[in-house]
Design a protein around this motif. Structure first.
Motif, PDB file in Angstrom:
ATOM      1  N   GLU A  42       0.846  -1.194   0.000  1.00  0.00           N
ATOM      2  CA  GLU A  42       0.000   0.000   0.000  1.00  0.00           C
ATOM      3  C   GLU A  42       0.882   1.245   0.000  1.00  0.00           C
ATOM      4  OE1 GLU A  42      -4.006  -1.193   2.365  1.00  0.00           O
ATOM      5  OE2 GLU A  42      -2.179  -1.288   3.565  1.00  0.00           O
ATOM      6  N   LEU A  43       0.490   2.213  -0.822  1.00  0.00           N
ATOM      7  CA  LEU A  43       1.251   3.445  -0.934  1.00  0.00           C
ATOM      8  C   LEU A  43       1.109   4.307   0.319  1.00  0.00           C
ATOM      9  CD1 LEU A  43       0.370   4.418  -4.623  1.00  0.00           C
ATOM     10  CD2 LEU A  43       2.498   3.389  -3.792  1.00  0.00           C
ATOM     11  N   SER A  44       1.957   5.309   0.421  1.00  0.00           N
ATOM     12  CA  SER A  44       1.896   6.267   1.528  1.00  0.00           C
ATOM     13  C   SER A  44       0.492   6.863   1.644  1.00  0.00           C
ATOM     14  CB  SER A  44       2.896   7.399   1.296  1.00  0.00           C
ATOM     15  OG  SER A  44       4.210   6.908   1.184  1.00  0.00           O
ATOM     16  N   HIS A  45       0.031   6.991   2.878  1.00  0.00           N
ATOM     17  CA  HIS A  45      -1.287   7.551   3.220  1.00  0.00           C
ATOM     18  C   HIS A  45      -2.442   6.614   2.871  1.00  0.00           C
ATOM     19  CE1 HIS A  45       0.935  11.309   3.718  1.00  0.00           C
ATOM     20  NE2 HIS A  45       1.404  11.140   2.498  1.00  0.00           N
ATOM     21  N   GLN A  46      -2.117   5.370   2.445  1.00  0.00           N
ATOM     22  CA  GLN A  46      -3.157   4.412   2.075  1.00  0.00           C
ATOM     23  C   GLN A  46      -2.988   3.080   2.801  1.00  0.00           C
ATOM     24  OE1 GLN A  46      -3.289   4.022  -2.233  1.00  0.00           O
ATOM     25  NE2 GLN A  46      -2.944   6.204  -2.538  1.00  0.00           N
ATOM     26  N   GLU A  47      -2.246   3.042   3.900  1.00  0.00           N
ATOM     27  CA  GLU A  47      -1.814   1.785   4.513  1.00  0.00           C
ATOM     28  C   GLU A  47      -2.858   1.160   5.431  1.00  0.00           C
ATOM     29  OE1 GLU A  47      -0.469   4.749   5.124  1.00  0.00           O
ATOM     30  OE2 GLU A  47       1.643   4.836   4.561  1.00  0.00           O
ATOM     31  N   THR A  91      -2.566  -2.831   5.840  1.00  0.00           N
ATOM     32  CA  THR A  91      -1.351  -3.108   6.605  1.00  0.00           C
ATOM     33  C   THR A  91      -1.553  -2.768   8.067  1.00  0.00           C
ATOM     34  OG1 THR A  91      -0.021  -2.591   4.645  1.00  0.00           O
ATOM     35  CG2 THR A  91       1.112  -2.613   6.766  1.00  0.00           C
ATOM     36  N   ASP A 147       8.590   1.540   9.521  1.00  0.00           N
ATOM     37  CA  ASP A 147       7.729   2.158   8.515  1.00  0.00           C
ATOM     38  C   ASP A 147       6.987   1.070   7.742  1.00  0.00           C
ATOM     39  OD1 ASP A 147      10.122   1.289   7.399  1.00  0.00           O
ATOM     40  OD2 ASP A 147      10.739   3.274   6.741  1.00  0.00           O
ATOM     41  N   ASP A 197       4.942   1.763   4.493  1.00  0.00           N
ATOM     42  CA  ASP A 197       4.425   2.081   3.162  1.00  0.00           C
ATOM     43  C   ASP A 197       5.288   1.521   2.039  1.00  0.00           C
ATOM     44  OD1 ASP A 197       6.313   3.902   4.180  1.00  0.00           O
ATOM     45  OD2 ASP A 197       5.710   5.486   2.815  1.00  0.00           O
ATOM     46  N   HIS A 199       6.813  -3.210  -2.539  1.00  0.00           N
ATOM     47  CA  HIS A 199       7.650  -2.926  -1.379  1.00  0.00           C
ATOM     48  C   HIS A 199       9.109  -2.945  -1.829  1.00  0.00           C
ATOM     49  CE1 HIS A 199       5.356  -2.273   2.221  1.00  0.00           C
ATOM     50  NE2 HIS A 199       4.513  -3.237   1.893  1.00  0.00           N
ATOM     51  N   GLY A 221       3.267   5.108   8.872  1.00  0.00           N
ATOM     52  CA  GLY A 221       3.037   5.179   7.438  1.00  0.00           C
ATOM     53  C   GLY A 221       3.732   6.383   6.825  1.00  0.00           C
ATOM     54  N   ALA A 222       3.624   6.506   5.523  1.00  0.00           N
ATOM     55  CA  ALA A 222       4.028   7.712   4.779  1.00  0.00           C
ATOM     56  C   ALA A 222       5.473   8.139   5.007  1.00  0.00           C
ATOM     57  CB  ALA A 222       3.075   8.862   5.115  1.00  0.00           C
TER      58      ALA A 222
END
Length: 398
Positions: A32-37, A40, A82, A84, A105, A140-141
Motif C-alpha cells: 500500500e502506498l503512503s497515506h493508504q496503509e 497493513t 515504517d 508504506d 515494497h 506510514g508515509a
C-alpha cells in the motif's frame, strides 16, 4: 540481561522467524502506498492484540502504536518501523510478489514491519526482565516524508526517553550491521520551479520567450551550485527529476516546470540552499526573458544519530552477533524521516544487512523493481531491536 540471556533471545528469534517471514510475504503481496496503509495497519493491530497488547490505530494517519509495560516503573524506549510501499512495478518473479500492479515494497518496509512485530513478541515474553516500557511505533508515509511529523503531532513521543530504528541494506550481507555517530543520512527538500515565457509558433522563435530553453539552462546552471559554490568536503546534491513543458512538436509553450530534490549532509548547509537556488534560477531565467517562481519545500532534516545511543546499539550488537559483524556506515544522501524523531529525543538509526553473502555487490538496490531481501535478516533484526530496548531500559532505570 547478560550475554547468555541475549543469546537465548537470539535463539528464540530464530525459532519464531517463520511466523514473521510469512507475515512479511503477505504484506509484499498486498503493498500500500503512503497515506493508504489501511490493510497493513489492520494486520499490524491484529498481530499486536494477539500478543496481548492494546494498540492505538489511526495515529498520524494510518499509524499504529502500542506500549508494553515492563516489570516496574522506568524509562520509555521507543522502537519504530515504517509500513508504506512505492509506486514501482515489481519484477522479482517471486511467488509472493506484489499482486497490485505498479505498487511494490521496493524499500523493504514490509520486512521492517515484520521485524518490529517480532521484537514486540520477544519482549512480551520477557517483560519481567526489564523496567519501564517499550513503545512500538508503526508509521506510514515515510516515502513522502510526512509520516513522522504526523505521528509526532499525535503525541507518539510523549514521555519517550530514547528511540531506535533500522533499515535493511541489500548491499550489506545478512548477519552484519552498519552504524555511525552524528550525521548519518542526508536532508531532503523538494523544489518546484515554474517558468513563464511567451508562447507561439515553433518556426518563429524570435516572437516568443521560450520557457523550455530557460528551464534547460537552469537545469545545467543549478549544478554549479554544488560544483562551484559549495566546498568539495560538504556533500550536496541537486537533482531535477521531472521536466514538464508543452504538448506539440511545433509549439513553444507558455510555461515550463521543473521538480527536483535537494540533499545535504549538514544542517547549516541545508539552510543556505533555498537562497542559492532562488538566485541561480531567477537570474538565469531572467537572462532568457522568462519569469521564474521557486517553491522550496523543506521536508526532513539531516538524520543525526546521538553518539551515546549509537554506542549502546554497538555494544548490544557486539554481544549478540560479534564485533566482526559490525562495520562503520558509509555516508549517504538518501533521506529518512526518522530524522524528525531524532530532533525531539536522542536515539540511533542503523543499517541491517539484508543481502546475500555471495552477491551483495551485484544486489539490486533500494527502490529497484527487482529489489529483494534475504529473509534471515528478519529474526536478526527483531532480536537486535528487542535487545537494545530491554538493555537500555535496564541501564537508565529510574
Amino acid at each position: 540481561m547478560n550475554k547468555q540471556q541475549l543469546h537465548q533471545l537470539l535463539q528464540r528469534s530464530h525459532a519464531r522467524k517463520e511466523e514473521w517471514i510469512a507475515f512479511r510475504r503477505d504484506l509484499q503481496q498486498y503493498p500500500e502506498l503512503s497515506h493508504q496503509e489501511s490493510r497493513t495497519a489492520d494486520k499490524v493491530a491484529s498481530a499486536l492484540r494477539r500478543l496481548g497488547l492494546k494498540p492505538q490505530t489511526q495515529v498520524g494517519g494510518h499509524g499504529v502504536v502500542a506500549e508494553l509495560k515492563g516489570s516496574r516503573p522506568g524509562p520509555v524506549i521507543a522502537l519504530r518501523a515504517d509500513m508504506d510501499a512505492l509506486p514501482v512495478a515489481e519484477e522479482t518473479g517471486l511467488p509472493f510478489a506484489s499482486r497490485r500492479h505498479g505498487i511494490m515494497h521496493a524499500c523493504g518496509h514490509d520486512a521492517h514491519t515484520a521485524i518490529l512485530l517480532g521484537a514486540a513478541q520477544l519482549l512480551a515474553e520477557v517483560r519481567e526482565s526489564f523496567p519501564g516500557s517499550v513503545r512500538f511505533i508503526f508509521q506510514g508515509a515515510e516515502e513522502t516524508n510526512a509520516g513522522a511529523k504526523a505521528m509526532i503531532r499525535d503525541g507518539v513521543l510523549e514521555g519517550v526517553n530514547e528511540i531506535y530504528g533500522l533499515h535493511n541494506l541489500p548491499t550489506l550481507p545478512v548477519g552484519r550491521i552498519a552504524t555511525g555517530s552524528g550525521a548519518f543520512m542526508g536532508s531532503v527538500d523538494r523544489i518546484e520551479i515554474t517558468f513563464e515565457g511567451k508562447g507561439g509558433h515553433g518556426a518563429i522563435p524570435d516572437r516568443c520567450q521560450d520557457p523550455i530553453v530557460a528551464a534547460s539552462a537552469v537545469v545545467m546552471g543549478l549544478q554549479t551550485a554544488v560544483s562551484r559554490e559549495i566546498s568539495p568536503f560538504e556533500p550536496a546534491v541537486i537533482t531535477i527529476g521531472s521536466f514538464q513543458a508543452g504538448e506539440a512538436n511545433n509549439v513553444i509553450p507558455q510555461y515550463a516546470r521543473l521538480i527536483g530534490t535537494v540533499r545535504t549532509f549538514s544542517p547549516a548547509l541545508q539552510q543556505t540552499m533555498k537562497a542559492r537556488i532562488e538566485r541561480l534560477a531567477g537570474q538565469i531565467g531572467s537572462a532568457y526573458r522568462c519569469n521564474v517562481q521557486l517553491s522550496y519545500i523543506e521536508q526532513v532534516s539531516v538524520l543525526v544519530n546521538d553518539p551515546r545511543s549509537v554506542y549502546y546499539v554497538e555494544q548490544t550488537a557486539d554481544m549478540l552477533l560479534g564485533r566482526e559483524q559490525r562495520t562503520t556506515a558509509e555516508p549517504t544522501l538518501a533521506g529518512e524521516d526518522f530524522s524528525v524523531y531524532l530532533e525531539h529525543v536522542p536515539g540511533c538509526f542503523f543499517w541491517l544487512g539484508s543481502g546475500s553473502a555471495a552477491g551483495c555487490e551485484q544486489a539490486y538496490g533500494l527502490h529497484h523493481p527487482r529489489f529483494t531481501i534475504e529473509e534471515d535478516c528478519i529474526p536478526l533484526g527483531f532480536a537486535l531491536l528487542a535487545s537494545v530496548a530491554a538493555l537500555r531500559a535496564a541501564e537508565i532505570s529510574f
